[in-house]
Design a protein around this motif. Structure first.
Motif, PDB file in Angstrom:
ATOM      1  N   SER B 596      43.902   2.165  84.611  1.00 26.91           N
ATOM      2  CA  SER B 596      42.560   2.452  84.071  1.00 26.91           C
ATOM      3  C   SER B 596      42.435   1.925  82.656  1.00 26.91           C
ATOM      4  O   SER B 596      43.438   1.666  81.977  1.00 26.91           O
ATOM      5  CB  SER B 596      42.333   3.956  84.117  1.00 26.91           C
ATOM      6  OG  SER B 596      42.085   4.454  82.836  1.00 26.91           O
ATOM      7  N   GLN B 597      41.190   1.772  82.197  1.00 26.83           N
ATOM      8  CA  GLN B 597      40.978   1.219  80.861  1.00 26.83           C
ATOM      9  C   GLN B 597      40.743   2.296  79.828  1.00 26.83           C
ATOM     10  O   GLN B 597      40.222   2.009  78.760  1.00 26.83           O
ATOM     11  CB  GLN B 597      39.771   0.288  80.893  1.00 26.83           C
ATOM     12  CG  GLN B 597      39.986  -0.858  81.836  1.00 26.83           C
ATOM     13  CD  GLN B 597      39.533  -2.139  81.212  1.00 26.83           C
ATOM     14  OE1 GLN B 597      38.869  -2.109  80.177  1.00 26.83           O
ATOM     15  NE2 GLN B 597      39.868  -3.242  81.839  1.00 26.83           N
ATOM     16  N   ALA B 598      41.098   3.541  80.143  1.00 29.36           N
ATOM     17  CA  ALA B 598      40.799   4.651  79.235  1.00 29.36           C
ATOM     18  C   ALA B 598      41.507   4.455  77.904  1.00 29.36           C
ATOM     19  O   ALA B 598      42.617   3.933  77.840  1.00 29.36           O
ATOM     20  CB  ALA B 598      41.260   5.956  79.872  1.00 29.36           C
ATOM     21  N   GLY B 616      33.521  10.874  80.353  1.00 34.08           N
ATOM     22  CA  GLY B 616      32.895   9.573  80.614  1.00 34.08           C
ATOM     23  C   GLY B 616      33.886   8.551  81.123  1.00 34.08           C
ATOM     24  O   GLY B 616      34.665   8.794  82.047  1.00 34.08           O
ATOM     25  N   GLU B 617      33.901   7.396  80.447  1.00 29.18           N
ATOM     26  CA  GLU B 617      34.745   6.316  80.959  1.00 29.18           C
ATOM     27  C   GLU B 617      36.224   6.526  80.632  1.00 29.18           C
ATOM     28  O   GLU B 617      37.065   5.757  81.050  1.00 29.18           O
ATOM     29  CB  GLU B 617      34.297   4.990  80.340  1.00 29.18           C
ATOM     30  CG  GLU B 617      34.449   5.013  78.833  1.00 29.18           C
ATOM     31  CD  GLU B 617      33.799   3.816  78.212  1.00 29.18           C
ATOM     32  OE1 GLU B 617      33.039   3.137  78.916  1.00 29.18           O
ATOM     33  OE2 GLU B 617      34.046   3.578  77.024  1.00 29.18           O
ATOM     34  N   ASN B 618      36.537   7.555  79.851  1.00 34.35           N
ATOM     35  CA  ASN B 618      37.946   7.812  79.559  1.00 34.35           C
ATOM     36  C   ASN B 618      38.574   8.755  80.557  1.00 34.35           C
ATOM     37  O   ASN B 618      39.670   9.230  80.343  1.00 34.35           O
ATOM     38  CB  ASN B 618      38.084   8.404  78.147  1.00 34.35           C
ATOM     39  CG  ASN B 618      37.850   7.345  77.095  1.00 34.35           C
ATOM     40  OD1 ASN B 618      38.100   6.183  77.330  1.00 34.35           O
ATOM     41  ND2 ASN B 618      37.332   7.769  75.956  1.00 34.35           N
TER      42      ASN B 618
END
Lengths: 70, 808
Positions: B596-598, B616-618
């Motif tokens: 993942s890009q967290a 959210g995206e994290n």
């Protein structure tokens, strides 16, 4: 997957090392536990090192960008 | 487990009959398992019983030192030739040493006297020769002049120059006046001032002639070789003579008599030569005697000095024992390991039997509340690791010894900072050399640095083996990667490789199976990738080691039976550390698994700042927000949990223990506050405020330390980066550059520079640096989780442990 297979290999190698130590230098129960502790600690340290480096490369977020002229 | 806790120790009391005392102590010294307590601590060294014996030993030691000096001068080295175990008595040794010393000193004095005489005669001979030359040449020229003059007078019979003639004759007849002369030797540096002062003192009324001697001469007074000149001073008059004599003495010029009669000269020369050769043979014989004497001493020197050291140690120990009332036995108190009980009893029986004494020695175990010394039974492999741990602090009696894990984790952490299998192989070879030559080096006396390196040979070997392993993982051989296990996992996006330097390669095959992919070295994104990898690795390794430390504190608490420590120290500490940094390790691993890009920094920081916000995206996994909230709350609860309960529980425990004694306390003291420290049976009082402050400090240390210690582990990343950068610079900028020039000389120079830089900077300096940092990580970050380390080491009375240096 490659990760679990190799971890299994580490486990097997660790067990073989323990058996080896037990067979070669059987020197009383207290000393045996001591040798076992050393072998297990070494196996765990080596496995951790390998696992960390392997995991970091499994799904990379950064890719190699070559230098110009290579 | 073997090395985990100190061997159980006991306090023993030995009652030894006096006749058997000396023998029992020497046998116990051979056994080396008893640490004697000093029972005469309040007596000065001169009041003790065996002070005279020690003085005797000191005297003999002085004699042995004299022998050693003489042996060094003669170039004789003490050899352990005879290993016969003849028990030489101390009295016999004393007598023998006195004899030998007298003999040696007499020999030395004689030799010196003879040598002095010899040197004088050598100088005398030189004077005779050179001055003889003067006189003969002077006489020849005088004879020549006389002849010339006679010729002249016969030829030149003119009246034209009667004055001239007269002047010559008067000049000539003046030579017939009797002149005295002094001959001798003067050092060359002083010859010119000597001449000048003579000239001035006698107002120029002397005639001096000097001749240079080629070889330096042994001065009889100073015994050194000095360059000298032979001089002859001609004078007339008694006062002048005394002046000249004084000046000669002032300049240290040795004077020798000389007669101008030719016959006597020859006789003197013959006599002197004869005496010289006689003296030479006598001196040679004397020297031979001296060296044989010293050689015979040299054979036995080691044995004697060993005996002397043993005897001195035995008497020092005997001084620590106390006499009992009847003065027929000696009382000894000491610590010994429990497993040595039967050995000690056997040794004591043997001693009393060998002395034919009527009574046997008594061996009694005492109960005491004193804290025993700590004794770890180590072999040559584990002893060096144990010394590393002991350097920080000796373990308290029976607490868990970090040395057990240090044997593996210390070389491992070193290797994480050092990882290069080429360098690892070099260090392994060096340490194997030391290990193979063990026997030879352990009996030699080595210099300071060499001694340390030799003592740590097993540590260095372990470090090298682990370095080879991490070298393969980091894929660095003198900074060069190899694709040993499989081809690299990365390849160009398309066959033309247009984007290789802009967007980079992509992963086409399976992950490189063992270690770092070889493609990374030299790329532009190498550092961002490696830094991220190594920093996360440091955090993971650090959290693991700290958890191990806290678990060891649990084992300590269980062993000492302190359930307060288990529930109100171990549990909250585990909860606090793992809910914060254990969670960090968890999300690192999850991020790696899922790709993942967290942003983990973001996750951790906002876990504290705004824990209820949406991720959210994290988001890494389902339910992460609730997990974070839960962990934060448990960490917050854990802090007062480790601070508050323990002091109150300890106070309650103390009160329970002393409920029965509270009545007696009221009678004995007036002031109830002072009843704490002055309670009987040597029991410490309980100061609540002290305990509370102690616990407060401990809590703050742990909480703040959790953050700072975890960050401290980042030095694993820092040093490993430094090592790989240095190694890469040396390779690229030295070796490869030298290769580019296509010139053999430059290549050889380049190779030499590369080798010197590698050995000096990487193999020596980096090794020491990584050693130091790994040591710090163990001593501070690992050990402050559980180690108390305020014990004292078991120092038994043992002949084997007597220092090898000449402490005589």
């Amino acid at each position: 997957m490659g990760f679990f297979v190799t971890s299994l290999i580490f486990l097997v190698v660790g067990i073989i090392a323990c058996l080896f130590t037990r067979i070669c230098c059987n020197r009383g129960p207290s000393t045996n536990i001591f040798h076992l502790t050393l072998v297990i600690t070494a196996t765990i340290c080596c496995w951790m090192m390998w696992a960390i480096v392997y995991l970091a490369q499994m799904k990379p977020l950064i890719v190699p960008i070559l230098n110009e002229g290579e | 487990m073997d090395l985990l806790r100190s061997e159980p120790m006991q306090l023993v009391q030995l009652i030894i009959p006096i006749e058997a005392a000396h023998r029992s102590i020497s046998y116990l010294g051979d056994l080396g398992l008893v640490q004697f307590k000093d029972l005469n601590a309040d007596k000065s060294p001169f009041q003790r019983t065996y002070a005279t014996q020690i003085k005797r030993c000191g005297e003999m030691a002085r004699t042995l030192r004299l022998f050693k000096e003489q042996m060094i001068k003669a170039g004789v080295s003490p050899s352990m030739q005879n290993t016969r175990n003849s028990v030489i008595d101390l009295d016999h040794l004393e007598v023998k040493l006195k004899e030998l010393e007298a003999d040696l000193l007499e020999n030395k004095a004689n030799n010196e006297k003879l040598q002095h005489t010899y040197n004088e005669l050598v100088e005398y001979k030189l004077v005779l020769e050179k001055v003889g030359e003067f006189f003969s040449s002077a006489q020849n020229s005088a004879v020549a002049q006389q002849r010339e003059h006679d010729v002249q007078t016969t030829v030149k019979g003119s009246i034209d120059s009667p004055l001239l003639l007269e002047q010559e004759t008067t000049a000539f007849s003046a030579k017939q006046v009797k002149l005295g002369f002094i001959s001798g030797l003067v050092p060359r540096e002083k010859s010119i001032p000597f001449e000048r002062i003579l000239f001035r003192a006698t107002r120029g009324n002397v005639f001096m002639k000097q001749a240079v001697i080629d070889k330096p001469v042994l001065d009889p007074i100073s015994g050194e070789k000095v360059d000298k000149n032979v001089f002859v001073v001609f004078y007339s008059g008694e006062r002048v003579k005394s002046k000249i004599l004084k000046i000669c003495d002032a300049f240290g010029a040795n004077r020798y008599p000389f007669s101008d009669d030719l016959g006597k000269q020859f006789q003197m020369i013959r006599e002197v030569s004869g005496k010289l050769s006689e003296l030479k043979t006598t001196i040679d014989v004397g020297l031979l005697h001296w060296s044989t004497l010293l050689q015979s001493i040299g054979h036995q020197y080691e044995q004697w000095s060993l005996l002397l050291r043993r005897e001195k140690a035995v008497y020092h120990t005997l001084n620590m024992l106390s006499f009992n009332v009847t003065r027929k036995c000696l009382l000894a108190e000491g610590w010994c390991p429990v497993f040595a009980t039967s050995q000690i009893q056997k040794v004591l029986q043997r001693a009393t039997r060998d002395c034919n004494s009527q009574v046997g020695a008594i061996f009694q175990i005492l109960q005491t509340k004193e804290s025993p010394p700590t004794y770890f039974y180590t072999n040559k492999f584990t002893s060096s690791f144990q010394e590393i741990v002991d350097a920080y602090g000796v373990a308290k009696y029976q607490e868990a010894n970090p040395g057990v894990y240090t044997i593996i984790t210390f070389p491992f952490l070193f290797a994480v900072m050092f990882g290069d299998w080429g360098h690892g192989i070099c260090i392994l070879l060096a340490s194997l050399y030391l290990i193979i030559r063990e026997k030879k080096y352990s009996s030699q006396k080595l210099g300071d640095i060499m001694q340390m390196a030799f003592g740590g040979r097993y540590v260095i070997a372990m470090m090298a083996i682990f370095s080879i392993y991490t070298g393969f993982i980091y894929n660095e051989f003198f900074s060069v990667p190899f694709a040993i296990f499989a081809p690299s996992a990365y390849a160009c996006r398309d066959p033309s490789c247009r984007d290789a330097s802009t967007t980079g390669l992509i992963k086409v095959r399976n992950t490189y199976p063992f270690g770092l992919d070889p493609v990374w070295h030299g790329t532009r994104s190498e550092l961002p990738f490696l830094n991220s990898l190594k920093m996360k690795m440091s955090i993971l390794l650090g959290v693991c080691q700290m958890n191990l430390g806290i678990i060891l504190s649990y084992f300590n608490a269980k062993y000492f039976g302190s359930s307060i420590d288990v529930w109100h120290q171990f549990v909250p500490q585990m909860i606090f550390l793992n809910s914060l940094f254990g969670y960090l390790s968890l999300i690192i691993i999850v991020k790696w698994f899922t790709g993942s890009q967290a942003d983990l920094y973001h996750v951790m920081i906002y876990m504290f700042l705004s824990p209820t916000d949406d991720l959210g995206e994290n988001q890494l996994f389902v339910g992460q927000k609730f997990l974070q909230l839960g962990l934060l709350l448990s960490a917050l609860v854990a802090v007062p949990w480790m601070l508050l309960p323990k002091p109150f529980l300890l106070k309650k425990q103390h009160e329970e223990r002393h409920q029965g004694q509270s009545y007696s306390l009221v009678h004995s003291t007036d002031d109830p506050i002072e009843s704490g420290p002055h309670s009987p049976h040597g029991h410490e009082g309980f100061e609540f405020s002290e305990v509370f402050v102690h616990q407060l400090i401990h809590t703050i240390e742990f909480v703040l330390g959790a953050v700072s210690n975890t960050a401290s582990y980042l030095r694993l990343w820092a040093l490993s980066l430094a090592h790989s950068e240095l190694s890469s610079v040396f390779y690229d900028k030295v070796l490869l550059m030298a290769w580019e020039f296509n010139n053999t000389v430059i290549l050889i120079v380049g190779v030499i520079v590369f080798i010197c830089a590698t050995v000096g900077v990487l193999l020596l300096m980096e090794t020491l640096s990584a050693f130091l940092h790994a040591l710090r990580l163990h001593w501070v970050e690992f050990q402050n989780k559980f180690y108390v380390g305020d014990g004292y080491k078991f120092a038994p009375f043992s002949f084997a442990l007597l220092s090898d240096e000449d402490e005589l």
